[in-house]
Design a protein around this motif. Structure first.
Motif, PDB file in Angstrom:
ATOM      1  N   TRP A 282       5.818  15.442   5.254  1.00 38.12           N
ATOM      2  CA  TRP A 282       5.734  14.720   6.446  1.00 38.12           C
ATOM      3  C   TRP A 282       5.890  13.245   6.036  1.00 38.12           C
ATOM      4  O   TRP A 282       6.291  12.472   6.891  1.00 38.12           O
ATOM      5  CB  TRP A 282       4.452  14.953   7.205  1.00 38.12           C
ATOM      6  N   CYS A 283       5.313  12.845   4.776  1.00 35.55           N
ATOM      7  CA  CYS A 283       5.021  11.428   4.534  1.00 35.55           C
ATOM      8  C   CYS A 283       5.919  10.434   4.904  1.00 35.55           C
ATOM      9  O   CYS A 283       5.695   9.408   5.604  1.00 35.55           O
ATOM     10  CB  CYS A 283       4.493  11.369   3.105  1.00 35.55           C
ATOM     11  N   ALA A 284       7.317  10.533   4.644  1.00 35.98           N
ATOM     12  CA  ALA A 284       8.199   9.647   4.634  1.00 35.98           C
ATOM     13  C   ALA A 284       8.872   9.573   6.145  1.00 35.98           C
ATOM     14  O   ALA A 284       8.987   8.369   6.571  1.00 35.98           O
ATOM     15  CB  ALA A 284       9.547  10.069   3.783  1.00 35.98           C
ATOM     16  N   THR A 285       8.810  10.641   6.808  1.00 34.31           N
ATOM     17  CA  THR A 285       9.249  10.531   8.143  1.00 34.31           C
ATOM     18  C   THR A 285       8.150  10.421   9.337  1.00 34.31           C
ATOM     19  O   THR A 285       8.322   9.604  10.319  1.00 34.31           O
ATOM     20  CB  THR A 285      10.086  11.922   8.620  1.00 34.31           C
ATOM     21  N   CYS A 286       6.963  10.646   8.960  1.00 39.81           N
ATOM     22  CA  CYS A 286       5.887  10.362   9.900  1.00 39.81           C
ATOM     23  C   CYS A 286       5.364   9.062   9.837  1.00 39.81           C
ATOM     24  O   CYS A 286       4.885   8.453  10.787  1.00 39.81           O
ATOM     25  CB  CYS A 286       4.915  11.492   9.885  1.00 39.81           C
ATOM     26  N   ALA A 287       5.320   8.400   8.739  1.00 31.63           N
ATOM     27  CA  ALA A 287       4.595   7.200   8.007  1.00 31.63           C
ATOM     28  C   ALA A 287       5.620   6.262   7.726  1.00 31.63           C
ATOM     29  O   ALA A 287       5.808   5.217   8.199  1.00 31.63           O
ATOM     30  CB  ALA A 287       3.479   7.533   7.652  1.00 31.63           C
TER      31      ALA A 287
ATOM     32  N   ILE B  67       0.860  -1.154  -0.149  1.00 29.76           N
ATOM     33  CA  ILE B  67      -0.019   0.022  -0.181  1.00 29.76           C
ATOM     34  C   ILE B  67       1.000   1.334  -0.083  1.00 29.76           C
ATOM     35  O   ILE B  67       0.576   2.058  -0.668  1.00 29.76           O
ATOM     36  CB  ILE B  67      -0.876   0.052   1.210  1.00 29.76           C
ATOM     37  N   ILE B  68       1.907   1.331   0.710  1.00 30.28           N
ATOM     38  CA  ILE B  68       2.793   2.460   0.604  1.00 30.28           C
ATOM     39  C   ILE B  68       3.319   2.601  -0.471  1.00 30.28           C
ATOM     40  O   ILE B  68       3.533   3.761  -0.916  1.00 30.28           O
ATOM     41  CB  ILE B  68       3.924   2.186   2.044  1.00 30.28           C
TER      42      ILE B  68
ATOM     43  N   PHE C  77      -1.066  14.648  -5.878  1.00 30.98           N
ATOM     44  CA  PHE C  77      -1.061  14.519  -4.432  1.00 30.98           C
ATOM     45  C   PHE C  77      -2.521  14.230  -3.868  1.00 30.98           C
ATOM     46  O   PHE C  77      -2.523  13.633  -2.704  1.00 30.98           O
ATOM     47  CB  PHE C  77      -0.905  16.096  -4.015  1.00 30.98           C
ATOM     48  N   GLY C  78      -3.738  14.550  -4.478  1.00 28.41           N
ATOM     49  CA  GLY C  78      -4.992  13.809  -4.190  1.00 28.41           C
ATOM     50  C   GLY C  78      -5.066  12.637  -4.182  1.00 28.41           C
ATOM     51  O   GLY C  78      -5.395  11.941  -3.036  1.00 28.41           O
ATOM     52  N   LEU C  79      -4.557  11.843  -5.279  1.00 21.18           N
ATOM     53  CA  LEU C  79      -4.465  10.194  -5.035  1.00 21.18           C
ATOM     54  C   LEU C  79      -3.477   9.734  -3.863  1.00 21.18           C
ATOM     55  O   LEU C  79      -3.931   8.770  -3.267  1.00 21.18           O
ATOM     56  CB  LEU C  79      -3.952   9.968  -6.233  1.00 21.18           C
ATOM     57  N   CYS C  80      -2.447  10.415  -3.700  1.00 23.84           N
ATOM     58  CA  CYS C  80      -1.567   9.883  -2.535  1.00 23.84           C
ATOM     59  C   CYS C  80      -2.421   9.948  -1.388  1.00 23.84           C
ATOM     60  O   CYS C  80      -2.212   8.880  -0.561  1.00 23.84           O
ATOM     61  CB  CYS C  80      -0.356  10.644  -2.536  1.00 23.84           C
ATOM     62  N   SER C  81      -2.939  10.982  -0.781  1.00 25.69           N
ATOM     63  CA  SER C  81      -3.715  10.907   0.210  1.00 25.69           C
ATOM     64  C   SER C  81      -4.991  10.151   0.289  1.00 25.69           C
ATOM     65  O   SER C  81      -5.093   9.410   1.573  1.00 25.69           O
ATOM     66  CB  SER C  81      -4.285  12.480   0.326  1.00 25.69           C
ATOM     67  N   LEU C  82      -5.483   9.605  -0.582  1.00 32.49           N
ATOM     68  CA  LEU C  82      -6.470   9.071  -0.829  1.00 32.49           C
ATOM     69  C   LEU C  82      -5.857   7.514  -0.600  1.00 32.49           C
ATOM     70  O   LEU C  82      -6.413   6.166   0.270  1.00 32.49           O
ATOM     71  CB  LEU C  82      -7.333   8.900  -2.096  1.00 32.49           C
ATOM     72  N   PHE C  83      -4.877   7.286  -1.326  1.00 28.34           N
ATOM     73  CA  PHE C  83      -4.323   5.756  -1.175  1.00 28.34           C
ATOM     74  C   PHE C  83      -3.655   5.251   0.158  1.00 28.34           C
ATOM     75  O   PHE C  83      -3.456   4.154   0.345  1.00 28.34           O
ATOM     76  CB  PHE C  83      -3.270   5.586  -2.210  1.00 28.34           C
ATOM     77  N   TYR C  84      -3.547   6.284   1.256  1.00 17.51           N
ATOM     78  CA  TYR C  84      -2.880   5.617   2.540  1.00 17.51           C
ATOM     79  C   TYR C  84      -4.329   5.043   3.052  1.00 17.51           C
ATOM     80  O   TYR C  84      -4.123   4.372   4.130  1.00 17.51           O
ATOM     81  CB  TYR C  84      -2.499   7.110   3.492  1.00 17.51           C
ATOM     82  N   SER C  85      -5.388   5.288   2.810  1.00 19.72           N
ATOM     83  CA  SER C  85      -6.589   4.947   3.877  1.00 19.72           C
ATOM     84  C   SER C  85      -6.648   3.336   4.202  1.00 19.72           C
ATOM     85  O   SER C  85      -6.920   3.066   5.344  1.00 19.72           O
ATOM     86  CB  SER C  85      -7.988   5.224   2.963  1.00 19.72           C
ATOM     87  N   PRO C  86      -6.119   2.352   3.278  1.00 20.21           N
ATOM     88  CA  PRO C  86      -6.262   1.061   3.806  1.00 20.21           C
ATOM     89  C   PRO C  86      -5.296   0.817   4.888  1.00 20.21           C
ATOM     90  O   PRO C  86      -5.573  -0.116   5.568  1.00 20.21           O
ATOM     91  CB  PRO C  86      -5.822   0.454   2.555  1.00 20.21           C
ATOM     92  N   LEU C  87      -4.432   1.475   5.160  1.00 18.88           N
ATOM     93  CA  LEU C  87      -3.527   1.326   6.274  1.00 18.88           C
ATOM     94  C   LEU C  87      -4.285   1.354   7.589  1.00 18.88           C
ATOM     95  O   LEU C  87      -3.526   1.127   8.460  1.00 18.88           O
ATOM     96  CB  LEU C  87      -2.456   2.247   6.033  1.00 18.88           C
ATOM     97  N   TYR C  88      -5.295   2.275   7.746  1.00 23.97           N
ATOM     98  CA  TYR C  88      -6.083   2.035   8.963  1.00 23.97           C
ATOM     99  C   TYR C  88      -6.241   0.804   9.415  1.00 23.97           C
ATOM    100  O   TYR C  88      -6.316   0.543  10.668  1.00 23.97           O
ATOM    101  CB  TYR C  88      -7.372   2.690   8.745  1.00 23.97           C
ATOM    102  N   VAL C  89      -6.309  -0.277   8.514  1.00 27.53           N
ATOM    103  CA  VAL C  89      -6.447  -1.740   8.832  1.00 27.53           C
ATOM    104  C   VAL C  89      -5.546  -2.634   8.772  1.00 27.53           C
ATOM    105  O   VAL C  89      -5.136  -3.338   9.770  1.00 27.53           O
ATOM    106  CB  VAL C  89      -7.655  -2.088   7.990  1.00 27.53           C
ATOM    107  N   VAL C  90      -4.949  -2.280   7.564  1.00 30.95           N
ATOM    108  CA  VAL C  90      -3.498  -3.177   7.266  1.00 30.95           C
ATOM    109  C   VAL C  90      -2.519  -3.138   8.164  1.00 30.95           C
ATOM    110  O   VAL C  90      -1.804  -4.227   8.628  1.00 30.95           O
ATOM    111  CB  VAL C  90      -3.029  -3.038   5.707  1.00 30.95           C
ATOM    112  N   PHE C  91      -2.008  -1.959   8.576  1.00 33.75           N
ATOM    113  CA  PHE C  91      -0.639  -1.824   9.277  1.00 33.75           C
ATOM    114  C   PHE C  91      -0.856  -2.365  10.605  1.00 33.75           C
ATOM    115  O   PHE C  91       0.204  -3.147  11.029  1.00 33.75           O
ATOM    116  CB  PHE C  91      -0.483  -0.146   9.553  1.00 33.75           C
ATOM    117  N   LYS C  92      -1.889  -2.444  11.520  1.00 32.24           N
ATOM    118  CA  LYS C  92      -2.089  -3.154  12.682  1.00 32.24           C
ATOM    119  C   LYS C  92      -1.803  -4.532  12.620  1.00 32.24           C
ATOM    120  O   LYS C  92      -1.151  -5.157  13.348  1.00 32.24           O
ATOM    121  CB  LYS C  92      -3.355  -2.746  13.447  1.00 32.24           C
ATOM    122  N   HIS C  93      -2.451  -5.188  11.436  1.00 34.79           N
ATOM    123  CA  HIS C  93      -2.232  -6.615  11.315  1.00 34.79           C
ATOM    124  C   HIS C  93      -0.931  -7.076  11.116  1.00 34.79           C
ATOM    125  O   HIS C  93      -0.320  -7.897  11.583  1.00 34.79           O
ATOM    126  CB  HIS C  93      -3.220  -6.977  10.220  1.00 34.79           C
ATOM    127  N   ASP C  94      -0.139  -6.265  10.302  1.00 36.04           N
ATOM    128  CA  ASP C  94       1.430  -6.715   9.728  1.00 36.04           C
ATOM    129  C   ASP C  94       2.403  -6.573  10.836  1.00 36.04           C
ATOM    130  O   ASP C  94       3.128  -7.151  11.112  1.00 36.04           O
ATOM    131  CB  ASP C  94       1.505  -5.684   8.613  1.00 36.04           C
TER     132      ASP C  94
END
Length: 492
Positions: free
Chosen positions: A375-380, A264-265, A456-473
């Motif tokens: 922010w993206c690279a360092t914060c996430a 996803i990232i 930039f707009g698509l990038c912001s949208l594509f982060y959304s699945p991480l709300y679920v996926v990151f915790k599991h991984d």
């Protein structure tokens, strides 16, 4: 010499390293981290040299925006497809050695660009330059990931990005200012390349001589005391399975590619990297508007300062927010940062009148834009990568991230050139009259606008699945690490 094996969680390396070494300290700071950050400074300075002198290179080689875009494309594309080499090398060699080799490669190719007499020569050496950067950048990132704990990793990456941005500012300003002069009858932009290459070689030598890999430093190695180390050696000897360099590398690659957080990232990064690659045309755009070399350098510096401060601020804020929202804090910060690229691109490229009288408006907008979109690279991205794979695979995940993101992002610069010339009517005579320059600036701003707002707009949208996926991984990786350690204890 006595040898010990690294005791990082989730596996003992297939290599045996020399007995653990302690990194020297200067005024309380690790010499290894100081030199690593100096290497980051030179890496960013090297990347910013050519875009800062696009105008002079255009005149020297009679090249238009499309040809200039190809130079950036060549570097970024080679850098991206060669990045997995860094993951393979770090699996089997100390990182200071890998960093020194990559630094020497990019330094020598940088000096060769400054000495080139034909456009084809510049293109060739830019490709070699990209190969050197491909080796260095993932190794730098994994070095930082291994040097900081989970709750501080965003700040650590932010600091690396901050000092790297200082190098970017220095490289851009140095090249832009020197480009307006001659030294001993040699064009200033050529002298800038040779000077930067010389300093890079010096830093590479210092990294080789004095940097201690975190896998060998008892202050940062994740494994505890010497008893743990000796126990890990016993396990490695009793359970080792003969394997080749390539089989180990292939297993690491497959492990990284299966991680959904990584997928996803990378997806968001493919589009999110496009605006940043397109922004290499900012200096040329400012000069077409009518700003001189010094004014253009100052504007780029303000943007770079904003990005530097923003990258550190983003990592710091995300570390704090993550303490309260461990599963979603980093994702929220990344989406905010990506989204802010939309309004600032709109203001910068369409709402401010392209005139030298509006230097202050450009300056404020560029600074605030850099402060919020970096922010993206360092914060996430970078901190999250470190949590979803075992430590031994960290360089590999950073390398593959660069490979996928960079290979697609490398098309952004030629795309801006194509849009500018073929769609919006840029004329290569733009440098020869004030009216033609104004038309060229307008065409270039339209091309830049298309390559910033939409990605930039698509990038912001594509982060959304991480709300679920990151915790599991993340939880799966921690569980696998714990299970592997328990299995070793039973073997012992």
């Amino acid at each position: 010499m006595r040898h010990r094996t690294c005791t990082s969680p989730c596996g003992v390396s297939s290599l045996t390293f020399p007995a653990k070494m302690k990194s020297r300290r200067i005024f309380g700071f690790s010499l290894s981290l100081i030199l690593i950050n100096l290497a980051s400074i030179m890496e960013r300075a090297d990347e910013n040299l050519l875009p800062a002198v696009y105008k002079e290179v255009s005149e020297a080689f009679n090249a238009g925006p499309i040809e200039l875009g190809y130079l950036t494309f060549i570097l970024k594309f080679v850098q991206s497809i060669a990045s997995p080499v860094a993951g393979v090398l770090v699996l089997h060699h100390d990182r200071p050695v890998v960093l020194a080799v990559g630094t020497a490669c990019w330094a020598l190719s940088t000096s060769a660009v400054g000495l080139s007499q034909r456009f084809e020569q510049v293109a060739f050496w830019r490709a070699i330059n990209g190969f050197g950067l491909a080796i260095v950048i993932p190794a730098l990132q994994s070095f930082i990931a291994d040097s900081y704990m989970d709750g501080l990793r965003g700040t650590g990456f932010g600091l690396l990005s901050l000092v790297g941005a200082i190098g970017g500012i220095g490289g851009s300003v140095l090249a832009t200012v020197m480009a307006g002069h001659e030294y001993w009858g040699i064009p200033g932009w050529r002298c800038a390349f040779i000077l930067m290459a010389s300093v890079s070689l010096l830093i590479g030598a210092l990294v080789y001589l004095f940097v201690v890999d975190p896998r060998r430093d008892p202050l940062v190695t994740h494994g505890g005391d010497d008893d743990d180390t000796e126990r890990a050696i016993s396990v490695a000897k009793s359970t080792a399975i003969p394997s080749s360099v390539w089989s180990n590398s292939w297993l690491a690659m497959k492990s990284v590619m299966k991680v959904r957080t990584f997928q996803i990232i990378v997806l968001q990064g493919i589009v999110g990297s496009l605006p940043w690659t397109a922004m290499v045309f900012f200096t040329m755009w400012f000069e077409l508007i009518g700003f001189d070399n010094n004014s253009s350098a100052a504007l780029n510096s303000l943007f770079a300062v904003g990005c530097a401060m923003g990258s550190f601020l983003g990592g710091f804020i995300a570390d704090r927010i993550t303490k309260r929202f461990p599963d979603s804090g980093r994702v929220m910060c990344a989406q905010f940062s990506a989204f802010m690229g939309i309004p600032f691109s709109w203001i910068l490229l369409t709402r401010i009148e392209p005139s030298v009288d509006n230097w202050n408006a450009f300056a404020v907008t560029l600074f605030l834009m850099g402060l919020s979109i970096s922010w993206c690279a360092t914060c996430a991205n970078n901190p999250m990568f470190a949590e979803v794979v075992p430590p031994k695979h960290r360089t590999m995940i950073y390398a593959f991230d660069r490979a996928f993101e960079g290979s697609f992002a490398s098309f952004a610069a030629p795309a801006v050139g194509f849009l500018t010339e073929k769609i919006y009517g840029y004329d290569s005579e733009s440098f020869k009259s004030a009216n033609a320059s104004a038309q060229g600036a307008l065409a270039l701003s339209k091309g830049l606008f298309m390559m910033t707002v939409i990605p930039f707009g698509l990038c912001s949208l594509f982060y959304s699945p991480l709300y679920v996926v990151f915790k599991h991984d993340r939880d799966s990786t921690k569980l696998a690490c714990s299970k592997e350690l328990e299995d070793r204890d039973r073997v012992i």
